[in-house]
Design a protein around this motif. Sequence first.
Motif, PDB file in Angstrom:
ATOM      1  N   HIS A   1      -7.074   3.997  -4.938  1.00 36.64           N
ATOM      2  CA  HIS A   1      -7.926   4.476  -3.856  1.00 36.64           C
ATOM      3  C   HIS A   1      -7.658   5.970  -3.646  1.00 36.64           C
TER       4      HIS A   1
ATOM      5  N   TRP B   1      -7.609   9.194  -0.791  1.00 28.46           N
ATOM      6  CA  TRP B   1      -7.568   9.529   0.627  1.00 28.46           C
ATOM      7  C   TRP B   1      -7.938  11.001   0.837  1.00 28.46           C
TER       8      TRP B   1
ATOM      9  N   TYR C   1      -2.731   4.967  -3.260  1.00 26.61           N
ATOM     10  CA  TYR C   1      -3.676   5.882  -2.614  1.00 26.61           C
ATOM     11  C   TYR C   1      -3.336   7.306  -3.037  1.00 26.61           C
TER      12      TYR C   1
ATOM     13  N   HIS D   1      -1.321  -1.484  -4.108  1.00 30.65           N
ATOM     14  CA  HIS D   1      -2.468  -0.574  -4.150  1.00 30.65           C
ATOM     15  C   HIS D   1      -1.935   0.845  -3.963  1.00 30.65           C
TER      16      HIS D   1
ATOM     17  N   ASN E   1     -10.015  -1.615  -8.324  1.00 29.47           N
ATOM     18  CA  ASN E   1      -9.828  -2.063  -6.946  1.00 29.47           C
ATOM     19  C   ASN E   1      -8.439  -1.768  -6.397  1.00 29.47           C
TER      20      ASN E   1
ATOM     21  N   HIS F   1       0.844  -1.195   0.000  1.00 30.63           N
ATOM     22  CA  HIS F   1       0.000   0.000   0.000  1.00 30.63           C
ATOM     23  C   HIS F   1       0.883   1.249   0.000  1.00 30.63           C
TER      24      HIS F   1
END
Length: 328
Positions: free
Chosen positions: A70, A72, A46, A44, A67, A13
């Motif tokens: 992402h 924030w 962010y 992933h 998916n 992440h």
Amino acid sequence: MAERGIQLDIIRHIMIVTKPSDHRLIDSTREVAIWLIESYHQIHVYIDHNFKNDYESVISEHENYKNRIHFWSTNETRENIDLIVTLGGDGTVLFSSWMFQRDVPPLLSFHLGSLGFLTLFDFDDHRRVLRNVIEEGGVRINVRMRLNCSIYRNNKKETDNIDFNSEPSESFQVLNELYIDRGDAGNMLEMILCMDGCQITSIWADGLIMATSTGSTAYSLSAGGSLVHPDQNSILITPIAPHTLTARPMIIPGFKKISISVPFTSRISGWVSFDGRNRTSLALGDTIVVTASTYPLLSICRKDPYEDWFRGLSQILNWNHRIPQRPT
């Protein structure tokens, strides 16, 4: 700051932090995000929610991105982040530090132009640097001390003593400095300075800066404070335009507990800000307690952090530069 080598856990992440108001960074952020997703199937990414509209078409065209990209926002908790990547200047690193008021993931900073004290890597080399960090995991980090700054309110009752064992009204982790000032008042601010519970002195001044060694090249330096290598876990106390010329800047060991109070004898109340944020008023009788934070900032460095620091002094501050004299 202590410099050491560590082995990172598997990185899954990655949070990318850029200056939200600088739209020139949109393309750079997208370039890093897409490259990470296409190069590493487990990662992933962010991204700041302010850039969300710029990714809608990319996500709609690539189902596998949906998916793994992402978004924030500053008021969310981010406990699953393995690595922070900043694109921008030293202010972006300060912003990242501010968002993580407890544990801070390792931070890798890229500058997109001018070199900064905290942004050591050139963005043009970001793929090679990221590849080394993600695939090898072995990095050298600077453990940069932060300050834990707690505000205790006296509620304007002169006869009351503050209970420092109680919960503070506000508490912040600071990477560079806290700054106390007189606001728009015309009079000087009176402050009482204590160390480990013992009063050191009273200071009449326009304000006071308490900085880390990392912050010694920032506001404190502008106010006449010393340059301190970040390897020293120190607290710098720098008065702003003090009434007495002998009220000189001081360097205190980082393990000391420092408190600054605005006494009831002060003609005016004060203001305080933390790394330039959360500016709030200080009423008469209020106290700020400053200690070394238990949540330092872990910044990934180059091979030699000492060379990085002196290079920053030379290239950013033009430290000790002079025009050579003509030979006689």
